[in-house]
Design a protein around this motif. Structure first.
Motif, PDB file in Angstrom:
ATOM      1  N   ARG A  23       4.831   2.339  16.744  1.00 32.15           N
ATOM      2  CA  ARG A  23       4.488   0.921  16.702  1.00 32.15           C
ATOM      3  C   ARG A  23       5.111   0.126  17.854  1.00 32.15           C
ATOM      4  N   SER A 157       9.843   5.738   3.130  1.00 30.79           N
ATOM      5  CA  SER A 157       9.035   5.709   1.906  1.00 30.79           C
ATOM      6  C   SER A 157       9.793   5.104   0.726  1.00 30.79           C
ATOM      7  N   GLU A 159       9.136   2.645  -1.005  1.00 32.39           N
ATOM      8  CA  GLU A 159       8.265   2.167  -2.084  1.00 32.39           C
ATOM      9  C   GLU A 159       8.146   3.176  -3.219  1.00 32.39           C
ATOM     10  N   ASP A 172      12.947  -3.503   1.870  1.00 32.07           N
ATOM     11  CA  ASP A 172      12.145  -2.837   2.901  1.00 32.07           C
ATOM     12  C   ASP A 172      11.333  -3.872   3.681  1.00 32.07           C
ATOM     13  N   VAL A 174       7.936  -5.649   5.028  1.00 28.68           N
ATOM     14  CA  VAL A 174       6.610  -5.990   4.504  1.00 28.68           C
ATOM     15  C   VAL A 174       5.843  -6.668   5.634  1.00 28.68           C
ATOM     16  N   ASP A 175       4.614  -6.206   5.833  1.00 29.73           N
ATOM     17  CA  ASP A 175       3.762  -6.885   6.816  1.00 29.73           C
ATOM     18  C   ASP A 175       2.550  -7.428   6.085  1.00 29.73           C
TER      19      ASP A 175
HETATM   20  C1  PRP Z   1       6.491   0.144   7.256  1.00 32.14           C
HETATM   21  C2  PRP Z   1       7.435  -0.315   6.157  1.00 32.14           C
HETATM   22  C3  PRP Z   1       6.514  -0.470   4.971  1.00 32.14           C
HETATM   23  C4  PRP Z   1       5.189  -0.822   5.621  1.00 32.14           C
HETATM   24  C5  PRP Z   1       4.886  -2.257   5.372  1.00 32.14           C
HETATM   25  O1  PRP Z   1       6.253   1.498   7.099  1.00 32.14           O
HETATM   26  O2  PRP Z   1       8.488   0.592   5.935  1.00 32.14           O
HETATM   27  O3  PRP Z   1       6.407   0.719   4.231  1.00 32.14           O
HETATM   28  O4  PRP Z   1       5.310  -0.601   7.042  1.00 32.14           O
HETATM   29  O5  PRP Z   1       3.683  -2.640   5.986  1.00 32.14           O
HETATM   30  P1  PRP Z   1       2.518  -3.313   5.122  1.00 32.14           P
HETATM   31  O6  PRP Z   1       3.108  -4.457   4.374  1.00 32.14           O
HETATM   32  O7  PRP Z   1       1.527  -3.768   6.161  1.00 32.14           O
HETATM   33  O8  PRP Z   1       1.949  -2.270   4.225  1.00 32.14           O
HETATM   34  P2  PRP Z   1       5.518   2.352   8.237  1.00 32.14           P
HETATM   35  O9  PRP Z   1       4.064   2.120   8.184  1.00 32.14           O
HETATM   36  O10 PRP Z   1       6.165   2.104   9.563  1.00 32.14           O
HETATM   37  O11 PRP Z   1       5.850   3.793   7.764  1.00 32.14           O
HETATM   38  P3  PRP Z   1       7.252   4.550   7.874  1.00 32.14           P
HETATM   39  O12 PRP Z   1       8.365   3.546   8.052  1.00 32.14           O
HETATM   40  O13 PRP Z   1       7.337   5.275   6.572  1.00 32.14           O
HETATM   41  O14 PRP Z   1       7.093   5.406   9.089  1.00 32.14           O
END
Ligand code: PRP
Ligand code: ATP
Length: 225
Positions: A23, A157, A159, A172, A174-175
Motif C-alpha cells: 500500500r 488479522s 478482526e 486496529d 479502519v478505512d
Molecule cells: C488493514 C487493517 C484492516 C483493514 C481495514 O488490513 O489492518 O484489517 O486494512 O481496511 P477497511 O476498513 O477498508 O476494511 P490490510 O488490508 O492492510 O491487511 P493486513 O494488515 O492483514 O495485511
C-alpha cells in the motif's frame, strides 16, 4: 618544484529512502514520480531489497512497514515513508517528521462484536481482553481512560480475535469499514487519524543537507498538490 596534485574524483552523496512494498509503495509512487524519482525496477516483481532509481543519487530500500522508523532512526536510511500509526508505536525518537504525505489515510479505532455492549462494559469497569498489533498505543489509550485491559499482541488479522474468543475487543486500522462489517464488528472509539509521513534522520540531514533538501522540497510540493 611542487608536484601538481591529481584531481580527486567528484564525490556523489547517495541518499537512501526506506519504504514498504504494498500500500505505502503504491500510494508513494505518484509522489516520488512527481519529485522526479522513478524506481529502476518494480519492487513488487523483484526480490532485490535495494533498488536504484532514475536519480543516480537516490536509492530505495524495501523493508517491512513497521521497520521503516528503525532503519531511519539508526541512519541505515536517510529518509523513510512510514504510517503515523507505526511512528506512534515506535515512539518517534531520533526522527524528524517534516512532512505529512497525506497517503494511506485511515484511522485507528477500538472495535467490538456488533452485539457487545462496550459502553456498559466501560461503565462497569469490566477488565477487557484487547487484541492488537499496537501495544503501546492501546496501552496509552486505555490508561488515559482509566480502564484496566489485558493486551494480547498479534501481528495481523486482528478482526479474527473476537470471533474465536481470543479477545473482547481489538485496536486496529479502519478505512472503509469493510473488514469490520465482514466480521460482524463495529468501531466504538476512534484513537488516531492515520496517514503516512516522510521521516528524516537528523544526522543525515546535517551531513547531506545539500543532497537531501531538494528531495524533501520536491516531496513537499508533490504532496501539497
Ligand atoms: C488493514 C487493517 C484492516 C483493514 C481495514 O488490513 O489492518 O484489517 O486494512 O481496511 P477497511 O476498513 O477498508 O476494511 P490490510 O488490508 O492492510 O491487511 P493486513 O494488515 O492483514 O495485511
Ligand atoms: P506487513 O505486511 O509488514 O505486516 P502491514 O500489513 O502493516 O505490514 P500495510 O497493510 O501495507 O502493511 O500497511 C502499511 C501502512 O499503511 C500502515 O502502517 C498504515 O499506516 C497504512 N494502512 C494500513 N491499512 C490501511 C487501510 N486499510 N487504508 C489505508 N491505509 C492503511
Amino acid at each position: 618544484m611542487s608536484r601538481a596534485r591529481a584531481a580527486s574524483p567528484p564525490t556523489t552523496t547517495m541518499i537512501t529512502l526506506a519504504l514498504a512494498k504494498g500500500r505505502i509503495y503504491e500510494e508513494a509512487l505518484p509522489l516520488l514520480a512527481a519529485a522526479g524519482i522513478r524506481p529502476a525496477e518494480d519492487p513488487e516483481a523483484t526480490r532485490k531489497l535495494v533498488v536504484a532509481t532514475s536519480s543516480a543519487t537516490l536509492r530505495l530500500i524495501l523493508v517491512r512497514a513497521a521497520d521503516v522508523p528503525t532503519y531511519v532512526q539508526y541512519g541505515a536510511a536517510d529518509l523513510g515513508i512510514a504510517g503515523s500509526d507505526l511512528l506512534a508505536e515506535h515512539g518517534g525518537q531520533g526522527l524528524y517528521q517534516p512532512l505529512d504525505l497525506g497517503i494511506a489515510r485511515c484511522r485507528m479505532a477500538v472495535a467490538v462484536p456488533e452485539a457487545f455492549d462496550y459502553a456498559a462494559a466501560v461503565q462497569q469497569g469490566a477488565r477487557l481482553r484487547v487484541a492488537t498489533k499496537y501495544i503501546r498505543i492501546a496501552r496509552e489509550h486505555f490508561a488515559a481512560k482509566g480502564m484496566h485491559v489485558d493486551l494480547i499482541h498479534l501481528y495481523g488479522s486482528m478482526e479474527l480475535a473476537p470471533l474465536v474468543g481470543l479477545a473482547d475487543a481489538i485496536v486496529d486500522l479502519v478505512d472503509t469499514g469493510g473488514t469490520l462489517a465482514a466480521n460482524h464488528l463495529r468501531a466504538v472509539e476512534d484513537i488516531l487519524a492515520v496517514s503516512s509521513r516522510l521521516i528524516v534522520n537528523p544526522a543525515s540531514l546535517k551531513l547531506k543537507r545539500a543532497a537531501m533538501a531538494p528531495v524533501i522540497d520536491a516531496l513537499r510540493k508533490a504532496s501539497h498538490g
